[in-house]
Design an enzyme around this catalytic site. Structure first.
Site, short mmCIF file in Angstrom:
data_model
loop_
_atom_site.label_atom_id
_atom_site.label_comp_id
_atom_site.label_asym_id
_atom_site.label_seq_id
_atom_site.Cartn_x
_atom_site.Cartn_y
_atom_site.Cartn_z
N MET A 176 0.81 -1.21 0.00
CA MET A 176 0.00 0.00 0.00
C MET A 176 0.85 1.27 0.00
O MET A 176 0.59 2.20 0.76
CB MET A 176 -0.97 -0.02 1.20
CG MET A 176 -1.87 -1.25 1.22
SD MET A 176 -2.70 -1.56 -0.34
CE MET A 176 -4.31 -0.97 0.04
N ARG A 177 1.85 1.31 -0.86
CA ARG A 177 2.65 2.52 -1.04
C ARG A 177 2.70 2.87 -2.51
O ARG A 177 2.83 1.96 -3.35
CB ARG A 177 4.10 2.30 -0.58
CG ARG A 177 4.29 1.96 0.86
CD ARG A 177 3.94 3.08 1.80
NE ARG A 177 4.64 4.33 1.54
CZ ARG A 177 4.27 5.50 2.05
NH1 ARG A 177 3.20 5.58 2.82
NH2 ARG A 177 4.95 6.59 1.78
N ASP B 244 -2.59 2.42 -10.84
CA ASP B 244 -3.61 1.46 -11.30
C ASP B 244 -3.94 1.64 -12.79
O ASP B 244 -5.09 1.43 -13.20
CB ASP B 244 -4.89 1.58 -10.46
CG ASP B 244 -4.65 1.28 -9.00
OD1 ASP B 244 -3.72 0.50 -8.69
OD2 ASP B 244 -5.36 1.84 -8.15
N HIS C 294 -5.34 -5.48 -8.12
CA HIS C 294 -6.19 -4.40 -7.62
C HIS C 294 -7.63 -4.92 -7.52
O HIS C 294 -8.12 -5.58 -8.44
CB HIS C 294 -6.12 -3.20 -8.58
CG HIS C 294 -6.95 -2.04 -8.13
ND1 HIS C 294 -6.55 -1.22 -7.09
CD2 HIS C 294 -8.16 -1.59 -8.54
CE1 HIS C 294 -7.48 -0.30 -6.90
NE2 HIS C 294 -8.47 -0.50 -7.76
N LEU D 280 4.73 4.10 -5.59
CA LEU D 280 6.16 3.97 -5.90
C LEU D 280 6.64 5.16 -6.73
O LEU D 280 5.88 5.71 -7.53
CB LEU D 280 6.40 2.66 -6.64
CG LEU D 280 6.06 1.42 -5.81
CD1 LEU D 280 5.86 0.20 -6.69
CD2 LEU D 280 7.15 1.17 -4.77
C1 GAR Z 1 -6.01 -7.28 -1.93
O1 GAR Z 1 -7.40 -7.30 -1.97
C2 GAR Z 1 -5.45 -6.43 -3.04
O2 GAR Z 1 -6.25 -6.44 -4.19
C3 GAR Z 1 -5.45 -5.06 -2.42
O3 GAR Z 1 -5.04 -5.29 -1.09
C4 GAR Z 1 -5.51 -6.57 -0.68
C5 GAR Z 1 -4.37 -7.29 0.01
O4 GAR Z 1 -4.81 -8.47 0.62
N1 GAR Z 1 -4.55 -4.19 -3.10
C6 GAR Z 1 -4.82 -2.92 -3.33
O5 GAR Z 1 -5.83 -2.37 -2.96
C7 GAR Z 1 -3.74 -2.18 -4.10
N2 GAR Z 1 -4.26 -0.96 -4.61
P1 GAR Z 1 -3.74 -9.54 1.14
O6 GAR Z 1 -2.73 -8.79 2.03
O7 GAR Z 1 -4.56 -10.48 1.96
O8 GAR Z 1 -3.08 -10.18 -0.02
#
Ligand code: GAR
Length: 209
Positions: free
Chosen positions: A86-87, A141, A105, A89
């Site tokens: 969640m950073r 994204d 995503h 880049l």
């Molecule tokens: C996932 O749902 C992924 O799609 C989302 O974070 C979650 C991580 O779950 N990613 C984003 O929102 C990126 N923009 P996890 O830690 O259980 O894999």
């Protein structure tokens, strides 16, 4: 054999799916920007090297990304997988991994870039929702989509049920796409993305109605 690094910030259920998939590439390391991320425990349990690089300890994105880059080079990585990382880049880091860095995503991109995708889908009243595996580019994204998992939103769905259903799809499609890269079925070339030798015109779709 392709060497893979996985970048995480949280629970790491996608990391777990990638570990469990027995990829033909090798997961050589996991980097977390959060020391408390449960993903680190999953990596340790699987005997995978881990590195904690806390973004808070660096003055800016470039400095943080430079330390990650050093670690990736030390592991001799070919492919970087963002799995709930969640950073945002920096441009130089993204440039260095152009065509070699994937993200997943929780929406059907190009719809619902950014955060709170499930709330926004429910608020709009969409019938279709899902997740997208895409290349990472400088714009958030917005890199080319490689695969999408599609589900139908039910009348009973709320944010938590959608999150759960989308997660299940993520665990199906992310390991599949990574395996395609490991076994050469999916290639990033100067002519564009090839899937089984043909130009990929649109993301490969997985449906789960
Ligand atoms: C996932 O749902 C992924 O799609 C989302 O974070 C979650 C991580 O779950 N990613 C984003 O929102 C990126 N923009 P996890 O830690 O259980 O894999």
């Amino acid at each position: 054999m392709i060497k893979i690094a996985i970048l995480v910030s949280g629970s790491g259920s996608n990391l777990q799916a990638l570990i469990d998939a027995n990829l033909s590439g090798q997961i050589v390391g996991v980097i977390s920007n959060k020391p408390e991320a449960y993903a680190l425990k999953r990596a340790e349990k699987a005997g995978i090297a881990t590195a904690i690089i806390e973004h808070k300890q660096y003055p800016n994105r470039e400095a943080f990304d430079a330390v990650m880059q050093q670690q990736l080079l030390a592991w001799d990585v070919d492919l970087v997988i963002l799995a709930g990382f969640m950073r945002i880049l920096s441009a130089p880091f993204v440039q260095a991994w152009q065509g070699k860095m994937l993200n997943i995503h929780p929406s059907l991109l190009p719809h619902y870039k950014g955060m709170h995708t499930h709330q926004r889908v429910l608020h709009t009243g969409d019938v279709w929702h899902g997740c997208t595996v895409h290349y990472v580019t400088a714009e958030l994204d917005a890199g080319q989509s490689l695969a999408q998992g599609v589900l139908q939103v039910n009348i009973q769905d709320d944010v938590s049920s959608l999150a759960k259903r989308v997660h299940q799809l993520e665990h199906l499609i992310y390991p599949q796409v990574v395996e395609w890269i490991c076994n050469g079925a999916l290639q990033h070339t100067h002519q564009g993305v090839l899937y089984r030798g043909q130009a990929l015109q649109q993301p490969v779709q997985f449906c789960n109605f």
